[in-house]
Design an enzyme around this catalytic site. Structure first.
Site, PDB file in Angstrom:
ATOM      1  N   ARG A 104      -6.711  16.765 -21.322  1.00 27.16           N
ATOM      2  CA  ARG A 104      -6.090  16.100 -20.093  1.00 27.16           C
ATOM      3  C   ARG A 104      -6.818  14.719 -19.559  1.00 27.16           C
ATOM      4  NH1 ARG A 104      -2.301  14.486 -19.113  1.00 27.16           N
ATOM      5  NH2 ARG A 104      -1.426  16.347 -19.958  1.00 27.16           N
ATOM      6  N   LYS A 139      -6.109  -4.465  -5.702  1.00 28.05           N
ATOM      7  CA  LYS A 139      -5.633  -3.184  -5.185  1.00 28.05           C
ATOM      8  C   LYS A 139      -5.313  -2.150  -6.456  1.00 28.05           C
ATOM      9  CE  LYS A 139      -2.672  -5.656  -1.778  1.00 28.05           C
ATOM     10  NZ  LYS A 139      -1.447  -6.041  -1.366  1.00 28.05           N
ATOM     11  N   LYS A 171      -9.952 -15.630   3.922  1.00 28.42           N
ATOM     12  CA  LYS A 171      -8.705 -15.238   4.576  1.00 28.42           C
ATOM     13  C   LYS A 171      -8.598 -15.646   5.977  1.00 28.42           C
ATOM     14  CE  LYS A 171      -7.317 -11.771   1.084  1.00 28.42           C
ATOM     15  NZ  LYS A 171      -6.671 -10.405   0.823  1.00 28.42           N
ATOM     16  N   GLU A 200      -7.156 -18.941   1.557  1.00 25.92           N
ATOM     17  CA  GLU A 200      -5.708 -18.556   2.057  1.00 25.92           C
ATOM     18  C   GLU A 200      -5.000 -19.182   3.159  1.00 25.92           C
ATOM     19  OE1 GLU A 200      -3.827 -14.156   2.201  1.00 25.92           O
ATOM     20  OE2 GLU A 200      -4.672 -14.585   3.831  1.00 25.92           O
ATOM     21  N   ASP A 221       0.221 -17.937   1.288  1.00 26.87           N
ATOM     22  CA  ASP A 221       0.648 -16.741   1.500  1.00 26.87           C
ATOM     23  C   ASP A 221       1.946 -16.719   2.088  1.00 26.87           C
ATOM     24  OD1 ASP A 221       0.419 -14.120   2.160  1.00 26.87           O
ATOM     25  OD2 ASP A 221      -0.325 -14.588   4.069  1.00 26.87           O
TER      26      ASP A 221
END
Length: 282
Positions: A104, A139, A171, A200, A221
């Protein structure tokens, strides 16, 4: 920033991933495997039930080596290879207890990383003739960032910064806390000379401020396509441009055709679906 060299995991990083996975899965011991005679030997193969891009062979090797060094694997496909349904990925032979104990954890790594590479390859294929480079983001699944960034590379996309330590990404809140774009960029240069500086921005006025401050790259952005094209014209090579925000399969190509250098896509690592694999004893 996009790495000049793609992220390649070290042996220790892979072993750390594997140690954590085995500790989580085995705990005090695999009680079901104890039902099998200690001297039983098994052999078999792992196949894919669906097409994709293979990734994660080094993690599989490390899992079985940690569980029982007597297990031997023979890979028929390599990381980055295109695979189709029913392809045999590797064969194995060794102590049956160890094979079933490691199954697994080994497949979890292989399925996740192959799924990540497969999704990246799909996105890359949509813009292959445009010259734009698709970037991952932070992420990622906690603890598996290096692994997933390697999978991004296997899927023909590219790596953004690894973490908070290897490049600046200034940012909105950083800008507000520093007192403006110019002050933020200047402080970044003083804080860590030589580190790439990206800013950004949310509109064309902020773009001009970032360019005037000498940013290496500017992240657009949630710009409209019209404003992206205007940004490319206004920048005229003074900095790299990266588009970000609400990037989907439908919007990807139109964004690429504006002339930006990069498009960052969180979905590459956070929305991947594990590839369907199966381990079979013979």
């Amino acid at each position: 920033m996009a790495s000049s060299n793609s992220v390649i995991p070290t042996a220790e990083q892979i072993h750390a991933n594997v140690r954590a996975a085995l500790e989580e899965d085995i705990g005090a011991g695999d009680i079901t495997a104890q039902l099998i005679p200690a001297d039983a030997v098994a052999r078999g193969r792992v196949i894919t039930r669906e097409p994709g891009i293979l990734c994660g062979s080094r993690w599989v090797d490390a899992v079985f080596a940690a569980v029982d060094p007597a297990i031997s694997l023979q890979w028929l496909k390599q990381d980055g290879d295109a695979i189709v349904a029913d392809d045999i990925l590797f064969t194995f032979e060794g102590p049956a207890r160890g094979l079933l104990t490691g199954e697994r954890s080994a497949l979890n790594f292989l399925q996740l990383l192959s799924g990540t590479a497969t999704l990246c390859h799909h996105y890359a294929s949509l813009v292959t003739d445009t010259g734009v480079r698709l970037l991952d983001t932070r992420k990622t699944i906690p603890g598996l960032r290096i692994a997933q960034k390697y999978a991004v590379h296997c899927g023909r996309c590219h790596n953004h910064r690894v973490g908070l330590w290897d490049a600046f990404l200034i940012k909105e809140n950083h800008i507000a806390a520093c007192g403006g774009i110019a002050a933020a960029v200047e402080t970044a240069r003083d804080t860590a000379p030589g580190k790439p500086v990206e800013v950004e921005v949310e509109n064309l006025d902020e773009l001009e401020q970032a360019l005037a401050a000498g940013a290496d790259r500017v992240m657009l952005d949630n710009f409209s396509l019209e404003d992206m094209r205007s940004a490319v014209t206004a920048t005229a090579g003074r900095a790299e441009l990266e588009a970000s925000g609400n990037v989907t399969e439908l919007t990807l190509r139109p964004i690429a055709e504006t002339g930006v250098d990069y498009i960052s896509i969180g979905a590459l690592t956070k929305d991947c679906k594990a590839l369907d694999l199966s381990m079979r004893l013979l």
